[in-house]
Design an enzyme around this catalytic site. Structure first.
Site, PDB file in Angstrom:
ATOM      1  N   SER A  35       0.855  -1.186   0.000  1.00 54.31           N
ATOM      2  CA  SER A  35       0.000   0.000   0.000  1.00 54.31           C
ATOM      3  C   SER A  35       0.890   1.234   0.000  1.00 54.31           C
ATOM      4  O   SER A  35       1.978   1.223   0.563  1.00 54.31           O
ATOM      5  CB  SER A  35      -0.870  -0.012   1.253  1.00 54.31           C
ATOM      6  N   LYS A  70       0.905  -3.324   4.850  1.00 57.69           N
ATOM      7  CA  LYS A  70       0.025  -4.047   3.937  1.00 57.69           C
ATOM      8  C   LYS A  70       0.739  -4.934   2.929  1.00 57.69           C
ATOM      9  O   LYS A  70       1.757  -4.567   2.366  1.00 57.69           O
ATOM     10  CB  LYS A  70      -0.841  -3.055   3.155  1.00 57.69           C
TER      11      LYS A  70
END
Ligand code: ARG
Length: 472
Positions: A278, A284
């Site tokens: 991300s 992420k």
């Protein structure tokens, strides 16, 4: 604006907006190889049948070979003024060898020509798809074999239902992809028919030999009705329908991978090479590849719907609407082949968290059916047994414990037939291994299934090779 090949009856040149609007060369140029291959076979037949002089046929064939090389080397400009690939090739031919080049289009029309080109194209694409699908089946079989004993929760309604083997779950997808390959193979048979010789719609006055052209292009059959041959697009629609099912299966598998890689499930780790991060959240690792597989399924469905709609209201025979068939087919072919290629690379990289899978497999009273089946073996009617175990589950849930944590006295309160010999049945291993019915999840059955699928895969691979056109 160059002179059109069909200019004869026209007084004015085509409007440039119209030229843009009606042209298809920017997408049907992809068919150049098939177009030239078809023209060479057609021309040889015209020569052999004495429809055009032998020497001129030879001259045309030689020039067509050169044009092929010119296009491959990017030396031939294919632009909008030429309308489509068929006219671009023919125009270049006439430019190269003059009048004789104008004889190629004898006993042929662009209507049967384009039908031939797309059949040749889809024939190749289907063979690619079939090989990719069989490769997927092989990879799933390998994965199943490697994890043959891993137990995981089996779900219905996404609720724990009964424990199953991970290998059984994986082989469920192998079955889907085997069916997909079978569908593609059937579509191949109906695609593999030569339409060239149907001419515009009614056939031709020249003494052509369609069988000869068919042999040269590796078609086992020729079309029987010239009107159907120039307006039929079933083979394209069938290919898109078969592709839609392939994508549906890929999408379901992709969805499970997305789900299984969440913190909540934590069943799998997808290799870094198939995930992205991300731009804002540093922690992420997103399962973008399976997500896009799910997403790309939508365009393949859309392409199928576009084709069905395109053809539904058309009167016989050829109508220019049919030119709109190509982009959806190209897009479908690209999407399905690329998706399968990525899937085949990603699958072997998936790491299963085996301990986590087995640890949760027993949760949610997944062994309740074992208790009911135990009572049935002791003579209790299944419906009655179902009710008794339902009450036992309710009790255990309130008491916050599992079946195995109950004493025999506690169990007896629910049915007198419940005894200490129930406990050996209350293991995941027993629940799985006792399911020996055909197609069941016992490791013995799964092993047999893997063997049968492998055997079938080998057989199908041979069929793909046998189906591949032998072009002379
Ligand atoms: N570009 C056309 C197509 O893709 C080729 C056939 C044109 N035939 C015709 N009668 N205008 O359908």
């Amino acid at each position: 604006m160059s002179e059109k090949m069909w200019q004869g009856r026209f007084e004015q040149p085509t409007d440039s907006l119209v030229e843009d609007y009606t042209g298809s060369i920017h997408f049907d140029r992809r068919l150049y190889r098939y177009d030239i291959q078809g023209s060479i076979a057609h021309c040889r037949m015209l020569g052999e049948c004495g429809i055009i002089p032998h020497e001129e046929a030879a001259q045309i064939i030689q020039a067509l070979g050169e044009i092929l090389r010119e296009i491959e080397r990017g030396e031939l400009r294919l632009d909008a003024a030429q309308e489509d690939i068929h006219m671009a090739v023919e125009q270049r031919l006439i430019q190269k060898i003059g009048e004789a080049g104008g004889k190629l289009h004898t006993a042929r029309s662009r209507n049967d020509q384009v039908a031939l080109d797309t059949r040749l194209y889809v024939r190749d694409v289907i063979l690619d798809c079939r090989r990719l699908l069989l490769q997927t089946v092989g990879i799933l079989s390998d994965m199943a074999e490697k994890h043959i004993h891993v137990i995981m929760p089996g779900y219905t309604h996404l609720q724990h239902a009964q424990p199953v083997l991970l290998s059984h779950h994986l082989m469920a997808y192998a079955e889907m992809f085997l069916r997909d390959e079978e569908r593609m193979a059937q579509c191949y048979q109906r695609t593999n028919v030569l339409p060239l010789g149907s001419a515009a719609l009614a056939g031709t006055t020249f003494p052509i030999n369609m069988e000869m052209t068919a042999r040269a292009l590796g078609f086992p059959r020729v079309t029987r009705n010239s009107m159907d041959a120039v307006s039929d697009r079933d083979y394209l629609i069938e290919f898109c329908a078969a592709s839609a099912l392939v994508m549906m299966h890929v999408s379901r598998l992709a969805e499970e991978l997305v789900l299984w890689s969440t913190t909540e499930f934590a069943f799998v780790d997808i290799s870094d090479a198939f995930c992205t991060g991300s731009s804002i959240m540093p922690q992420k690792k997103n399962p973008d590849v399976p997500e896009l597989m799910r997403g790309k399924t939508a365009r393949v469905y859309g392409n199928l719907m576009a084709l069905l709609t395109l053809v539904k209201g058309l009167p016989l025979t050829y109508n220019r609407d049919l030119q709109e068939d190509k982009e959806p087919v190209f897009d479908t072919a690209d999407t399905v082949c690329r998706t399968l290629a990525v899937l085949n690379k990603m699958l072997p990289e998936i790491r299963f968290r085996e301990d986590r899978m087995s640890a949760v497999a027993g949760q949610g009273y997944a062994l309740a059916t074992e208790v009911a089946d135990y009572l049935v073996r002791k003579g209790v009617a299944f419906r009655k047994a179902h009710h008794v175990v339902g009450q036992l589950v309710q009790y255990c849930e309130k008491a916050g414990k599992d079946f195995t944590e109950c004493t025999v006295e506690e169990l007896r309160k629910f049915h007198k037939a419940l005894d200490a010999d129930l406990f050996p049945f209350l293991t995941l291993q027993s629940a799985v291994d006792r399911r020996t019915s055909p197609g069941g999840t016992s490791s013995q059955r799964v092993r047999e299934a893997i063997g049968a699928v492998r055997h079938e895969t080998m057989r199908r691979l041979e069929t793909v090779d046998a189906d591949a056109p032998r072009v002379s």
